[in-house]
Design a protein around this motif. Structure first.
Motif, PDB file in Angstrom:
ATOM      1  N   LEU A 113       0.855  -1.176   0.000  1.00 40.78           N
ATOM      2  CA  LEU A 113       0.000   0.000   0.000  1.00 40.78           C
ATOM      3  C   LEU A 113       0.897   1.233   0.000  1.00 40.78           C
ATOM      4  O   LEU A 113       1.752   1.379   0.864  1.00 40.78           O
ATOM      5  CB  LEU A 113      -0.876  -0.021   1.255  1.00 40.78           C
ATOM      6  N   ILE A 114       0.721   2.086  -0.989  1.00 34.86           N
ATOM      7  CA  ILE A 114       1.542   3.294  -1.079  1.00 34.86           C
ATOM      8  C   ILE A 114       0.699   4.509  -0.730  1.00 34.86           C
ATOM      9  O   ILE A 114      -0.347   4.730  -1.336  1.00 34.86           O
ATOM     10  CB  ILE A 114       2.128   3.440  -2.490  1.00 34.86           C
ATOM     11  N   LEU A 115       1.124   5.255   0.245  1.00 30.74           N
ATOM     12  CA  LEU A 115       0.348   6.414   0.679  1.00 30.74           C
ATOM     13  C   LEU A 115       1.235   7.651   0.599  1.00 30.74           C
ATOM     14  O   LEU A 115       2.297   7.703   1.201  1.00 30.74           O
ATOM     15  CB  LEU A 115      -0.119   6.224   2.121  1.00 30.74           C
ATOM     16  N   ASP A 116       0.779   8.643  -0.157  1.00 26.72           N
ATOM     17  CA  ASP A 116       1.555   9.871  -0.268  1.00 26.72           C
ATOM     18  C   ASP A 116       0.814  10.968   0.483  1.00 26.72           C
ATOM     19  O   ASP A 116      -0.255  11.390   0.067  1.00 26.72           O
ATOM     20  CB  ASP A 116       1.721  10.230  -1.752  1.00 26.72           C
ATOM     21  N   GLU A 117       1.377  11.415   1.585  1.00 27.60           N
ATOM     22  CA  GLU A 117       0.769  12.467   2.404  1.00 27.60           C
ATOM     23  C   GLU A 117      -0.704  12.184   2.682  1.00 27.60           C
ATOM     24  O   GLU A 117      -1.564  12.996   2.365  1.00 27.60           O
ATOM     25  CB  GLU A 117       0.881  13.831   1.693  1.00 27.60           C
ATOM     26  N   PRO A 118      -1.019  11.057   3.310  1.00 26.20           N
ATOM     27  CA  PRO A 118      -2.436  10.709   3.449  1.00 26.20           C
ATOM     28  C   PRO A 118      -3.210  11.603   4.399  1.00 26.20           C
ATOM     29  O   PRO A 118      -4.428  11.645   4.350  1.00 26.20           O
ATOM     30  CB  PRO A 118      -2.395   9.279   3.984  1.00 26.20           C
ATOM     31  N   THR A 119      -2.508  12.344   5.258  1.00 29.48           N
ATOM     32  CA  THR A 119      -3.263  13.164   6.209  1.00 29.48           C
ATOM     33  C   THR A 119      -3.170  14.646   5.877  1.00 29.48           C
ATOM     34  O   THR A 119      -3.619  15.484   6.657  1.00 29.48           O
ATOM     35  CB  THR A 119      -2.742  12.956   7.646  1.00 29.48           C
ATOM     36  N   GLN A 164      -2.137  -6.131   9.908  1.00 33.74           N
ATOM     37  CA  GLN A 164      -2.514  -7.319   9.143  1.00 33.74           C
ATOM     38  C   GLN A 164      -1.362  -7.852   8.303  1.00 33.74           C
ATOM     39  O   GLN A 164      -1.511  -8.827   7.575  1.00 33.74           O
ATOM     40  CB  GLN A 164      -3.708  -7.006   8.222  1.00 33.74           C
ATOM     41  N   GLY A 165      -0.210  -7.163   8.372  1.00 35.62           N
ATOM     42  CA  GLY A 165       0.963  -7.670   7.671  1.00 35.62           C
ATOM     43  C   GLY A 165       1.143  -7.150   6.261  1.00 35.62           C
ATOM     44  O   GLY A 165       1.991  -7.633   5.519  1.00 35.62           O
ATOM     45  N   THR A 166       0.334  -6.151   5.885  1.00 37.44           N
ATOM     46  CA  THR A 166       0.502  -5.570   4.555  1.00 37.44           C
ATOM     47  C   THR A 166       1.727  -4.656   4.548  1.00 37.44           C
ATOM     48  O   THR A 166       1.941  -3.909   5.496  1.00 37.44           O
ATOM     49  CB  THR A 166      -0.741  -4.738   4.181  1.00 37.44           C
ATOM     50  N   THR A 167       2.527  -4.752   3.498  1.00 32.85           N
ATOM     51  CA  THR A 167       3.659  -3.851   3.345  1.00 32.85           C
ATOM     52  C   THR A 167       3.134  -2.452   3.046  1.00 32.85           C
ATOM     53  O   THR A 167       2.233  -2.293   2.235  1.00 32.85           O
ATOM     54  CB  THR A 167       4.546  -4.311   2.180  1.00 32.85           C
ATOM     55  N   ILE A 168       3.695  -1.472   3.712  1.00 29.99           N
ATOM     56  CA  ILE A 168       3.213  -0.099   3.501  1.00 29.99           C
ATOM     57  C   ILE A 168       4.384   0.816   3.187  1.00 29.99           C
ATOM     58  O   ILE A 168       5.462   0.686   3.772  1.00 29.99           O
ATOM     59  CB  ILE A 168       2.461   0.425   4.739  1.00 29.99           C
ATOM     60  N   LEU A 169       4.182   1.698   2.234  1.00 30.24           N
ATOM     61  CA  LEU A 169       5.169   2.726   1.924  1.00 30.24           C
ATOM     62  C   LEU A 169       4.481   4.063   2.127  1.00 30.24           C
ATOM     63  O   LEU A 169       3.506   4.377   1.445  1.00 30.24           O
ATOM     64  CB  LEU A 169       5.644   2.572   0.473  1.00 30.24           C
ATOM     65  N   LEU A 170       4.970   4.809   3.103  1.00 33.70           N
ATOM     66  CA  LEU A 170       4.278   6.023   3.493  1.00 33.70           C
ATOM     67  C   LEU A 170       5.183   7.221   3.264  1.00 33.70           C
ATOM     68  O   LEU A 170       6.261   7.294   3.844  1.00 33.70           O
ATOM     69  CB  LEU A 170       3.913   5.898   4.984  1.00 33.70           C
ATOM     70  N   ALA A 171       4.763   8.123   2.408  1.00 35.80           N
ATOM     71  CA  ALA A 171       5.565   9.328   2.192  1.00 35.80           C
ATOM     72  C   ALA A 171       4.959  10.451   2.998  1.00 35.80           C
ATOM     73  O   ALA A 171       3.752  10.649   2.975  1.00 35.80           O
ATOM     74  CB  ALA A 171       5.578   9.702   0.719  1.00 35.80           C
ATOM     75  N   SER A 172       5.809  11.153   3.703  1.00 41.39           N
ATOM     76  CA  SER A 172       5.255  12.222   4.529  1.00 41.39           C
ATOM     77  C   SER A 172       6.362  13.160   4.959  1.00 41.39           C
ATOM     78  O   SER A 172       7.521  12.799   4.993  1.00 41.39           O
ATOM     79  CB  SER A 172       4.604  11.627   5.766  1.00 41.39           C
ATOM     80  N   HIS A 173       5.988  14.402   5.282  1.00 37.08           N
ATOM     81  CA  HIS A 173       6.979  15.248   5.935  1.00 37.08           C
ATOM     82  C   HIS A 173       6.612  15.402   7.407  1.00 37.08           C
ATOM     83  O   HIS A 173       7.262  16.101   8.151  1.00 37.08           O
ATOM     84  CB  HIS A 173       7.118  16.597   5.218  1.00 37.08           C
ATOM     85  N   LEU A 174       5.519  14.752   7.821  1.00 34.69           N
ATOM     86  CA  LEU A 174       5.143  14.792   9.233  1.00 34.69           C
ATOM     87  C   LEU A 174       5.803  13.618   9.936  1.00 34.69           C
ATOM     88  O   LEU A 174       5.439  12.467   9.752  1.00 34.69           O
ATOM     89  CB  LEU A 174       3.622  14.694   9.365  1.00 34.69           C
ATOM     90  N   LEU A 175       6.827  13.934  10.759  1.00 35.78           N
ATOM     91  CA  LEU A 175       7.690  12.866  11.257  1.00 35.78           C
ATOM     92  C   LEU A 175       7.048  12.008  12.321  1.00 35.78           C
ATOM     93  O   LEU A 175       7.242  10.810  12.372  1.00 35.78           O
ATOM     94  CB  LEU A 175       8.979  13.480  11.776  1.00 35.78           C
ATOM     95  N   ASP A 176       6.238  12.627  13.170  1.00 36.44           N
ATOM     96  CA  ASP A 176       5.658  11.802  14.228  1.00 36.44           C
ATOM     97  C   ASP A 176       4.723  10.762  13.622  1.00 36.44           C
ATOM     98  O   ASP A 176       4.541   9.675  14.144  1.00 36.44           O
ATOM     99  CB  ASP A 176       4.946  12.658  15.276  1.00 36.44           C
ATOM    100  N   GLU A 177       4.146  11.146  12.465  1.00 38.32           N
ATOM    101  CA  GLU A 177       3.287  10.225  11.742  1.00 38.32           C
ATOM    102  C   GLU A 177       4.070   8.978  11.337  1.00 38.32           C
ATOM    103  O   GLU A 177       3.660   7.846  11.564  1.00 38.32           O
ATOM    104  CB  GLU A 177       2.800  10.948  10.496  1.00 38.32           C
ATOM    105  N   VAL A 178       5.239   9.233  10.755  1.00 34.95           N
ATOM    106  CA  VAL A 178       6.072   8.132  10.299  1.00 34.95           C
ATOM    107  C   VAL A 178       6.603   7.332  11.490  1.00 34.95           C
ATOM    108  O   VAL A 178       6.601   6.105  11.492  1.00 34.95           O
ATOM    109  CB  VAL A 178       7.240   8.681   9.456  1.00 34.95           C
ATOM    110  N   GLU A 179       7.012   8.061  12.529  1.00 37.18           N
ATOM    111  CA  GLU A 179       7.589   7.415  13.700  1.00 37.18           C
ATOM    112  C   GLU A 179       6.620   6.421  14.323  1.00 37.18           C
ATOM    113  O   GLU A 179       6.994   5.364  14.796  1.00 37.18           O
ATOM    114  CB  GLU A 179       7.944   8.488  14.724  1.00 37.18           C
ATOM    115  N   LYS A 180       5.326   6.788  14.274  1.00 37.23           N
ATOM    116  CA  LYS A 180       4.344   5.947  14.941  1.00 37.23           C
ATOM    117  C   LYS A 180       4.139   4.628  14.227  1.00 37.23           C
ATOM    118  O   LYS A 180       3.730   3.651  14.840  1.00 37.23           O
ATOM    119  CB  LYS A 180       3.012   6.686  15.057  1.00 37.23           C
ATOM    120  N   VAL A 181       4.318   4.584  12.923  1.00 40.26           N
ATOM    121  CA  VAL A 181       3.983   3.351  12.205  1.00 40.26           C
ATOM    122  C   VAL A 181       5.141   2.664  11.489  1.00 40.26           C
ATOM    123  O   VAL A 181       5.047   1.489  11.185  1.00 40.26           O
ATOM    124  CB  VAL A 181       2.834   3.583  11.192  1.00 40.26           C
TER     125      VAL A 181
END
Lengths: 300, 277
Positions: free
Chosen positions: A151-157, A178-195
């Motif tokens: 799942l690729i998410l670019d700035e989802p929030t 659920q074990g799905t591979t996720i690629l999350l692009a973001s400049h919000l770091l706490d967002e990335v840090e959490k997941v």
């Protein structure tokens, strides 16, 4: 480990501007990746290239084993980039039916995914009547229709209100669990840090780091201490080899660890010296601090 | 192929304005039958258009394909906007991300164009057939089914024209501007004709040269049928004018339009491939 995406020496130039410069990384199955970088660092461009909407200038990328054509591979990928794009005059249900046709998947997952993002009650409303948060959630539902490998998410929030941000995060966490591979692009770091478990850090189109989050900085974390006699505490700490930089502000002493240390042991040691701690917290640097350090040290 | 058509059908049919335009187009195609009702009855002058031979086989094939071709403008709007809407809604981007290749995308649009042309042709065939069976003076099978090349020409003409609209939609990305461009191009072809006729060639060579321009070549496929009418010819004879009758569909004319169609569709694909979305 199974590789999902390999990017090698990817470069994209828009005229004189180099948006992505000689970028290489790979995505392994089962991890949650974050692509970090300030605005304009080439995150979206990179995703655009691997998603077949932006043409690369040079370099290469391969999906899965490298034998599938990009558009075939994309049927096994779920992706949302920037803004949710749907047909405004069609209802959520009609839009998802269309996506099922494109992805060549049966329509029976539509209800499940709409339930997951909490839009089943509004399934017959036209897309243009949706709020931004609902649009974004519909985009997630649409990306999950094919039960994607990644799942690729670019700035989802981006642009959502706190409630919307929270909802999207919950959904992402649920999917990640659920074990799905996720690629999350973001400049919000706490967002990335959490997941995220792994990160790729970009600046001006260049890769600064890629790898597990913990290895990003070889650091042992730091301690936050409080006690009645701050100056005595600072004296003891500064005489000890095992501690690095010591900072004091508003009675809170922050000290960087040079080696691995058990906080209990330190507490005992200080108590013997007659210092009673009122506050003891061991922390690692947040992703934000690490990121700022990394981008700063590279620019010097 | 079925999948691509289904995709396009979902997109078009759920759009209210497209749906209305498509329905009114086919209603208009049927409305040609109303011409039969034109009747003047002013004392000594009795005129019934249906009796003037316009519904005679095989002339009806020529007449109806020529007249109904004007309604194609309705579908032109639908086609231009179905293309440009993909850009303005950015759904083209989402389609590609969802796993449609750029080739499939252009193909799905082209298949829609062909379906529109095919359905129109079948429609015109059916309407003409019914009108002919009611009003035609001749009803031998051999006469009914002669001159059917007009239907083929009509089909090719529509495919060519719609492909041009599709190409403009891709090129300009905005429906209003694309339609404006279409009108501008028509004016441009008229202007070129004027210049060539004025400065370069005689009328016959001008016609030949203009036959290679897209819109003109499409128009040439089905030539105007009015001078074929007995009534018109007898009038012309009376005033001593000889009307030349070269109204047939020529193979090379079909080839020119098919070549343009190929150019339009492949350049649409090429533009799409080059563009960053």
């Amino acid at each position: 480990m199974e590789t999902i995406l390999t990017v090698s020496n990817l470069t994209k130039k828009f005229g004189y501007l180099t948006a992505v410069k000689d970028l290489s990384f790979s995505i392994e199955k089962g991890n949650v990746y974050g692509i970090l970088g300030p605005n304009g660092s080439g995150k979206s461009t990179t995703l655009g290239i691997v998603l077949n909407v932006v043409n690369r200038t040079s370099g290469n990328f391969t999906w899965f084993d490298g034998h599938t054509s990009t558009h075939e591979a994309l049927k096994k990928v779920g992706a949302i980039i920037e803004r949710p794009n749907f047909y405004p005059y069609m209802s959520a249900l009609q839009n998802l039916k269309l996506v099922s046709k494109i992805k060549e998947v049966p329509e029976d997952r539509i209800e499940e995914t709409l339930q997951l993002v909490g839009l089943w009650e509004r399934k017959d409303s036209k897309f243009r009547t949706y709020s931004l948060g609902m649009k974004q959630r519909l985009a997630i539902a649409s990306a999950l229709l094919n039960d994607p490998e990644i799942l690729i998410l670019d700035e989802p929030t981006n642009g959502l209100d706190p409630q919307g941000i929270h909802q999207i995060r919950q959904i992402i966490k649920k999917i990640a669990s659920q074990g799905t591979t996720i690629l999350l692009a973001s400049h919000l770091l706490d967002e990335v840090e959490k997941v995220c478990s792994h990160v790729v850090i970009l600046r001006k189109g260049e890769k600064l780091y890629s790898g597990p989050v913990e290895d990003m900085m070889a650091s042992h974390g730091f301690l936050e201490l409080k006690c009645r006699d701050t100056s005595a505490l600072v004296d003891i700490l500064s005489g000890d080899e095992r501690f690095g930089k010591i900072e004091e502000s508003l009675g809170l002493v922050t000290v960087v660890l040079r080696e691995k240390m058990d906080p209990g042991e330190l507490n005992e040691h200080l108590f013997k010296k007659g210092i009673v701690l009122t506050h003891l917290v061991m922390r690692r640097e947040s992703l934000e601090e690490q990121f700022l350090n990394l981008t700063k040290s590279q620019s010097n | 192929m079925k999948r691509l058509l289904q995709i396009e059908f979902i997109k078009l049919w759920n759009n209210r304005s497209s749906r209305i335009l498509i329905i009114s187009y086919f209603v208009l195609l049927t409305s040609i039958a109303l011409v039969a009702a034109i009747k003047f009855d002013i004392g000594p002058i009795q005129f019934h258009l249906a009796d003037q031979g316009i519904f005679n086989f095989p002339y009806i094939w020529h007449f109806n394909t020529f007249v109904t071709a004007f309604f194609k403008l309705f579908l032109a709007i639908v086609i231009v906007s179905m293309m440009s809407n993909e850009y303005s809604n950015k759904t083209i981007k989402q389609n590609l991300i969802d796993g449609l290749s750029k080739k499939e995308f252009v193909l799905s649009k082209f298949l829609t164009v062909i379906s529109f042309a095919l359905i129109s042709t079948v429609f015109v065939f059916a309407v003409s057939m019914i009108l002919g069976l009611i009003y035609s003076d001749y009803d031998e099978l051999s006469i009914i089914f002669s001159d059917l090349e007009f239907l083929l020409a009509y089909f090719v003409k529509l495919v060519g024209f719609f492909s041009f609209c599709l190409f403009l939609g891709v090129l300009v990305k905005r429906s209003a501007f694309a339609l404006g461009f279409l009108i501008l191009w028509q004016v441009f072809e008229g202007f070129v004709r004027g210049m060539i006729r004025w400065k370069l060639f005689d009328s016959e060579t001008t016609d030949t040269v203009m036959g290679f321009f897209p819109l003109n070549s499409m128009f040439n496929l089905v030539k105007e049928p009015f001078t074929r009418l007995n009534a018109v010819q007898s009038v012309a004879n009376q005033i001593g004018e000889k009307v030349s009758l070269n109204y047939h569909v020529h193979t090379y004319e079909i080839l020119i339009v098919l070549t343009w169609t190929f150019i339009f569709i492949s350049s649409s694909y090429w533009i799409l491939k080059k563009r960053d979305l």
